[in-house]
Design a protein around this motif. Structure first.
Motif, PDB file in Angstrom:
ATOM      1  N   ALA A  40     118.572   8.598 -74.235  1.00  0.00           N
ATOM      2  CA  ALA A  40     117.490   9.294 -74.933  1.00  0.00           C
ATOM      3  C   ALA A  40     117.034  10.530 -74.157  1.00  0.00           C
ATOM      4  CB  ALA A  40     116.317   8.352 -75.169  1.00  0.00           C
ATOM      5  N   ALA A  41     117.221  10.494 -72.827  1.00  0.00           N
ATOM      6  CA  ALA A  41     116.855  11.623 -71.972  1.00  0.00           C
ATOM      7  C   ALA A  41     118.033  12.575 -71.761  1.00  0.00           C
ATOM      8  CB  ALA A  41     116.353  11.104 -70.627  1.00  0.00           C
ATOM      9  N   GLY A  42     119.160  12.313 -72.426  1.00  0.00           N
ATOM     10  CA  GLY A  42     120.319  13.179 -72.319  1.00  0.00           C
ATOM     11  C   GLY A  42     121.184  12.914 -71.098  1.00  0.00           C
ATOM     12  N   CYS A  43     121.146  11.680 -70.597  1.00  0.00           N
ATOM     13  CA  CYS A  43     121.880  11.334 -69.384  1.00  0.00           C
ATOM     14  C   CYS A  43     122.867  10.205 -69.664  1.00  0.00           C
ATOM     15  CB  CYS A  43     120.917  10.898 -68.287  1.00  0.00           C
ATOM     16  SG  CYS A  43     119.663  12.139 -67.886  1.00  0.00           S
ATOM     17  N   THR A  44     123.981  10.199 -68.920  1.00  0.00           N
ATOM     18  CA  THR A  44     125.007   9.176 -69.075  1.00  0.00           C
ATOM     19  C   THR A  44     125.659   8.874 -67.719  1.00  0.00           C
ATOM     20  OG1 THR A  44     126.750  10.810 -69.464  1.00  0.00           O
ATOM     21  CG2 THR A  44     125.597   9.959 -71.414  1.00  0.00           C
ATOM     22  N   SER A  45     126.530   7.919 -67.718  1.00  0.00           N
ATOM     23  CA  SER A  45     127.461   7.623 -66.628  1.00  0.00           C
ATOM     24  C   SER A  45     126.858   7.501 -65.232  1.00  0.00           C
ATOM     25  CB  SER A  45     128.574   8.674 -66.597  1.00  0.00           C
ATOM     26  OG  SER A  45     129.197   8.784 -67.837  1.00  0.00           O
ATOM     27  N   PRO A  46     125.847   6.666 -65.041  1.00  0.00           N
ATOM     28  CA  PRO A  46     125.337   6.489 -63.678  1.00  0.00           C
ATOM     29  C   PRO A  46     126.356   5.756 -62.808  1.00  0.00           C
ATOM     30  CG  PRO A  46     124.333   4.888 -65.131  1.00  0.00           C
ATOM     31  CD  PRO A  46     125.151   5.809 -65.998  1.00  0.00           C
ATOM     32  N   ASP A  47     126.291   6.013 -61.506  1.00  0.00           N
ATOM     33  CA  ASP A  47     127.147   5.286 -60.570  1.00  0.00           C
ATOM     34  C   ASP A  47     126.700   3.839 -60.424  1.00  0.00           C
ATOM     35  OD1 ASP A  47     128.697   7.510 -60.130  1.00  0.00           O
ATOM     36  OD2 ASP A  47     127.745   8.032 -58.220  1.00  0.00           O
ATOM     37  N   SER A  48     125.376   3.621 -60.461  1.00  0.00           N
ATOM     38  CA  SER A  48     124.865   2.257 -60.335  1.00  0.00           C
ATOM     39  C   SER A  48     123.485   2.148 -60.951  1.00  0.00           C
ATOM     40  CB  SER A  48     124.815   1.818 -58.869  1.00  0.00           C
ATOM     41  OG  SER A  48     123.860   2.571 -58.156  1.00  0.00           O
ATOM     42  N   ILE A  49     123.148   0.915 -61.353  1.00  0.00           N
ATOM     43  CA  ILE A  49     121.814   0.581 -61.849  1.00  0.00           C
ATOM     44  C   ILE A  49     121.406  -0.694 -61.120  1.00  0.00           C
ATOM     45  CG2 ILE A  49     120.396  -0.084 -63.827  1.00  0.00           C
ATOM     46  CD1 ILE A  49     122.510   1.273 -65.624  1.00  0.00           C
ATOM     47  N   GLU A  50     120.262  -0.653 -60.449  1.00  0.00           N
ATOM     48  CA  GLU A  50     119.765  -1.821 -59.716  1.00  0.00           C
ATOM     49  C   GLU A  50     118.281  -1.995 -59.975  1.00  0.00           C
ATOM     50  OE1 GLU A  50     120.603  -0.793 -55.684  1.00  0.00           O
ATOM     51  OE2 GLU A  50     122.714  -1.366 -55.837  1.00  0.00           O
ATOM     52  N   ARG A  51     117.817  -3.201 -59.774  1.00  0.00           N
ATOM     53  CA  ARG A  51     116.376  -3.441 -59.788  1.00  0.00           C
ATOM     54  C   ARG A  51     115.784  -2.910 -58.484  1.00  0.00           C
ATOM     55  NH1 ARG A  51     114.811  -9.395 -61.885  1.00  0.00           N
ATOM     56  NH2 ARG A  51     115.556  -9.201 -64.013  1.00  0.00           N
ATOM     57  N   ASP A  52     114.558  -2.412 -58.558  1.00  0.00           N
ATOM     58  CA  ASP A  52     113.800  -2.119 -57.346  1.00  0.00           C
ATOM     59  C   ASP A  52     112.405  -2.681 -57.529  1.00  0.00           C
ATOM     60  OD1 ASP A  52     112.259  -0.285 -58.763  1.00  0.00           O
ATOM     61  OD2 ASP A  52     112.997   1.460 -57.720  1.00  0.00           O
ATOM     62  N   ASP A  53     111.525  -2.454 -56.576  1.00  0.00           N
ATOM     63  CA  ASP A  53     110.198  -3.081 -56.596  1.00  0.00           C
ATOM     64  C   ASP A  53     109.425  -2.837 -57.882  1.00  0.00           C
ATOM     65  OD1 ASP A  53     110.529  -4.207 -54.103  1.00  0.00           O
ATOM     66  OD2 ASP A  53     109.611  -2.519 -53.072  1.00  0.00           O
ATOM     67  N   ASN A  54     109.540  -1.656 -58.447  1.00  0.00           N
ATOM     68  CA  ASN A  54     108.720  -1.293 -59.599  1.00  0.00           C
ATOM     69  C   ASN A  54     109.477  -1.251 -60.913  1.00  0.00           C
ATOM     70  OD1 ASN A  54     106.393  -0.869 -57.986  1.00  0.00           O
ATOM     71  ND2 ASN A  54     107.300   1.033 -57.297  1.00  0.00           N
ATOM     72  N   GLY A  55     110.760  -1.513 -60.890  1.00  0.00           N
ATOM     73  CA  GLY A  55     111.537  -1.433 -62.119  1.00  0.00           C
ATOM     74  C   GLY A  55     113.013  -1.319 -61.816  1.00  0.00           C
ATOM     75  N   TYR A  56     113.581  -0.146 -62.137  1.00  0.00           N
ATOM     76  CA  TYR A  56     115.018   0.050 -62.021  1.00  0.00           C
ATOM     77  C   TYR A  56     115.323   1.365 -61.327  1.00  0.00           C
ATOM     78  CZ  TYR A  56     114.701  -3.577 -65.492  1.00  0.00           C
ATOM     79  OH  TYR A  56     114.379  -4.743 -66.144  1.00  0.00           O
ATOM     80  N   ASP A  57     116.397   1.361 -60.544  1.00  0.00           N
ATOM     81  CA  ASP A  57     116.838   2.540 -59.805  1.00  0.00           C
ATOM     82  C   ASP A  57     118.237   2.895 -60.284  1.00  0.00           C
ATOM     83  OD1 ASP A  57     116.736   4.499 -57.722  1.00  0.00           O
ATOM     84  OD2 ASP A  57     118.098   3.223 -56.563  1.00  0.00           O
ATOM     85  N   VAL A  58     118.409   4.127 -60.739  1.00  0.00           N
ATOM     86  CA  VAL A  58     119.685   4.606 -61.259  1.00  0.00           C
ATOM     87  C   VAL A  58     120.189   5.690 -60.317  1.00  0.00           C
ATOM     88  CG1 VAL A  58     120.798   5.777 -63.195  1.00  0.00           C
ATOM     89  CG2 VAL A  58     118.978   4.113 -63.625  1.00  0.00           C
TER      90      VAL A  58
END
Length: 85
Positions: A40-58
């Protein structure tokens, strides 16, 4: 009896640590929600997605104007974008 109490005292903090938000693997549903927010923000293909303290880190999402590290809260709202290139 004292040994049992000691064992319980040690086990409780250990169990609490095992349930920490950021120590749990991301689920398929969470990954899909993160990807939907990124797209929705015009972004694709992250190297990784992980949980962090406040939510998610891409890491290293490819967006129209560059590559970004992106943070999302637990409601999958983007809260921070840091350009990487």
């Amino acid at each position: 009896m004292r040994l049992l109490a000691l064992a319980a005292a040690i086990a409780l903090p250990t169990a609490a640590l095992a349930n920490d938000w950021d120590d749990q693997p991301i689920t398929d549903a969470e990954r899909a929600s993160v990807m939907a927010a990124l797209e929705a923000a015009g972004c694709t293909s992250p190297d990784s997605i992980e949980r962090d303290d406040n939510g998610y880190d891409v890491d290293n999402a490819r967006c129209g104007d560059g590559v970004y590290d992106i943070e999302l809260d637990r409601d999958f709202t983007i809260t921070e974008r840091d350009r990487e290139d």
